[in-house]
Enzyme design. Structure first.
Site, PDB file in Angstrom:
ATOM      1  CE  LYS A   1      50.161  36.407  40.494  1.00  0.00           C
ATOM      2  NZ  LYS A   1      49.648  35.037  40.364  1.00  0.00           N
TER       3      LYS A   1
HETATM    4  C1  LIG Z   1      48.295  34.778  40.189  1.00  0.00           C
HETATM    5  C2  LIG Z   1      47.959  33.503  39.507  1.00  0.00           C
HETATM    6  C3  LIG Z   1      46.721  33.325  38.872  1.00  0.00           C
HETATM    7  C4  LIG Z   1      45.644  34.368  38.894  1.00  0.00           C
HETATM    8  O1  LIG Z   1      45.991  35.529  38.182  1.00  0.00           O
HETATM    9  P1  LIG Z   1      45.233  36.908  38.484  1.00  0.00           P
HETATM   10  O2  LIG Z   1      45.933  37.917  37.678  1.00  0.00           O
HETATM   11  O3  LIG Z   1      45.396  37.144  39.967  1.00  0.00           O
HETATM   12  O4  LIG Z   1      43.810  36.722  38.113  1.00  0.00           O
HETATM   13  C5  LIG Z   1      46.498  32.131  38.207  1.00  0.00           C
HETATM   14  N1  LIG Z   1      47.421  31.156  38.192  1.00  0.00           N
HETATM   15  C6  LIG Z   1      48.617  31.280  38.807  1.00  0.00           C
HETATM   16  C7  LIG Z   1      49.580  30.155  38.766  1.00  0.00           C
HETATM   17  C8  LIG Z   1      48.938  32.466  39.467  1.00  0.00           C
HETATM   18  O5  LIG Z   1      50.119  32.593  40.076  1.00  0.00           O
END
Ligand SMILES: *Cc1c(COP(=O)(O)O)cnc(C)c1O
Length: 493
Positions: free
Chosen positions: A110
């Site tokens: 993220k």
């Molecule tokens: C947020 C997240 C996901 C999922 O991603 P999305 O965009 O919500 O589908 C998968 N793995 C980790 C470690 C995350 O932080």
């Protein structure tokens, strides 16, 4: 390029306005009016470029009210916060590559979007001549919260409040958030799961009287969740970047198709991959990997989205989600951009907990998506086996992605290379990873980290080191129906 709402084709705004607003009126999500394309020549030009150069090329197509210099400046500032490359691709075998997206300030993918968003948002605010303070509301399953807090801390003209499920995040995630520094931040635990947090935030956005009251008092409410297009957008870049890297290193030939496997929760990351494909990147399948909260698996297998099921707490908590918000953007695309139909489906989801798509739409889905899931037991085995065979420690989310890409290969005997997205560092989910590897853990996360370092040879990430001596500053846990009161208190501070 203008942006329109999935729930109203007539609502048109600039990119800047879409980022400032976060959510369109009536709960719709902003999408570009047309999906831009990348030519073969532009793609070829990317092979030798840096990550920032590739980003500028992709982002300029969407951020048409920003100058190239502005976009470049934003990307340079954002990606200088990474420790090394933004999206390095590691070769496991001729058919499997892992794209490591966790080298940012909070050890999860993220960061790629949330280092970018605050700079994009503050520039957008200037362009829209926003005089109010922008208050970012975030619902997090663990990773968005910290990444958004780091991104927005002490950013002039903004404030940020984060809601997380008080018992639904890892120890490292919780400490990362509750120890957050900054004068414009607030972190609140909610007695509930991520869906409760997300629904709470969406309800606040949907409460027109409350939104108007905030505006009157000088605050615009906005979002840093992937419902904000400005959050989704930078994620498109690494699909291009990994492709360019594979061509550059001679692993594939220019024009060859590849698959991506994506550990999925809110459907933001994988949707970015779909946009990359629509733009012209040679992507064959997007493999949607779920944990035991496998509502998306059923959707991709049957064409019906059905919420009536048990909610599980798993060791991949960032994917413990039943209501995947960004699926709305995909539904909108496969319906031929039918806003009325999208509204009807979202209403149906709210009222009956389900909706289904047509056979024609299902065919469109099948051509680009494969969905399956990985149980807790399988995740644990995957982490142990992969470490033994490939000497590579997977975090639980990444393990789910690799497992499901194996399922796909087993089912199809397709030997096309897969790039599996690694969404978090194993250090972020250390206790579970160590348990899966059969190593005893202690209550001291730094002792665990030292032991894991010795076992795996993976360097201790700087952001983990920075947690040493951190203490919880935000200890409040509230009932899920008290979120609006928290926002009210925070906005008026
Ligand atoms: C947020 C997240 C996901 C999922 O991603 P999305 O965009 O919500 O589908 C998968 N793995 C980790 C470690 C995350 O932080």
């Amino acid at each position: 390029m203008q942006y329109i709402s999935t729930r109203n084709n007539g609502e048109k705004v600039s990119f800047s306005r879409a980022v400032v607003n976060g959510l369109a009126s009536g709960g719709g999500l902003y999408v570009p009016e047309t999906i831009p394309t990348i030519s073969k020549e532009e793609l070829e030009g990317m092979y030798e470029e840096t990550y920032v150069e590739r980003a500028v090329k992709v982002l300029s197509k969407f951020m048409t009210d920003f100058s190239k210099e502005e976009i470049e400046g934003i990307c340079e500032k954002a990606y200088s916060k990474f420790y090394g490359d933004v999206a390095p691709v590691v070769k496991i075998s001729d058919e499997l590559f892992i794209m490591e997206l966790f080298h940012g300030p909070t050890m999860a993918f993220k960061d790629v979007a949330l280092t970018f968003l605050p700079y994009a948002l503050t520039t957008a605010m200037k362009k829209c001549e926003v005089k109010e303070e922008v208050v970012i509301l975030v619902a997090t399953s663990g990773d968005t919260g910290k990444a958004a807090l780091e991104g927005f801390k002490n950013v002039d003209g903004t404030k940020i409040i984060v809601f997380y499920p008080s018992e639904g995040v890892s120890d490292v995630q919780k400490l990362q958030m509750t120890s957050q520094e900054g004068s414009n931040v607030c972190v609140v635990g909610v007695d509930g799961n991520f869906d409760n947090c997300q629904t709470g935030v969406k309800n606040i956005f949907g409460d027109e009287a409350f939104v108007a009251e905030c505006l009157k008092n000088g605050s615009i409410l906005s979002s840093a969740n992937s419902i904000n297009f400005g959050r989704l957008l930078p994620q498109i870049v690494y699909y291009f970047s990994s492709y360019a890297d594979l061509v550059q290193s001679g692993e594939i030939k220019a024009g060859d198709k590849i698959h991506f496997s994506v550990p999925t929760g809110n459907f933001g990351d994988i949707l970015a991959g779909y946009y990359a494909k629509q733009m012209g990147l040679p992507v064959d399948m997007l493999i949607c990997a779920s944990n035991e909260n496998n509502v998306l698996t059923d959707f991709f297998k049957t064409g019906e989205y059905d919420l009536s099921r048990e909610f599980f707490k798993t060791m991949s908590p960032s994917m413990d989600i039943l209501i995947s918000s960004n699926l709305e953007r995909l539904l909108y695309e496969i319906s031929g951009r039918d806003d009325k139909l999208t509204v009807a489906r979202m209403e149906s989801l709210k009222k009956t907990g389900k909706y289904s798509i047509t056979d024609e739409e299902f065919k469109i889905l099948e051509a680009s998506f494969y969905g399956d899931y990985c149980s807790e037991e399988e995740t644990a085995e995957m982490i142990a086996d992969f470490f033994e065979e490939c000497d590579y420690p997977l975090d639980p989310h990444t393990a789910v992605g690799v497992f499901v890409s194996d399922l796909y290969r087993g089912e199809t005997e397709d030997e096309t290379p897969v790039v599996s997205l690694s969404t978090a560092s194993p250090y972020k989910f250390l206790e579970d990873v160590m348990k899966c590897l059969g190593v005893k853990t202690s209550a001291d996360i730094f002792k665990n980290a030292k032991e894991f370092h010795e076992l795996s040879g993976v360097e201790l990430p700087v952001p983990f080191e920075n947690l040493r001596g951190a203490t919880a500053r935000f200890k409040e846990v509230i009932k899920k129906d008290k979120m609006k009161a928290s926002v009210k208190g925070f906005v008026s501070k």
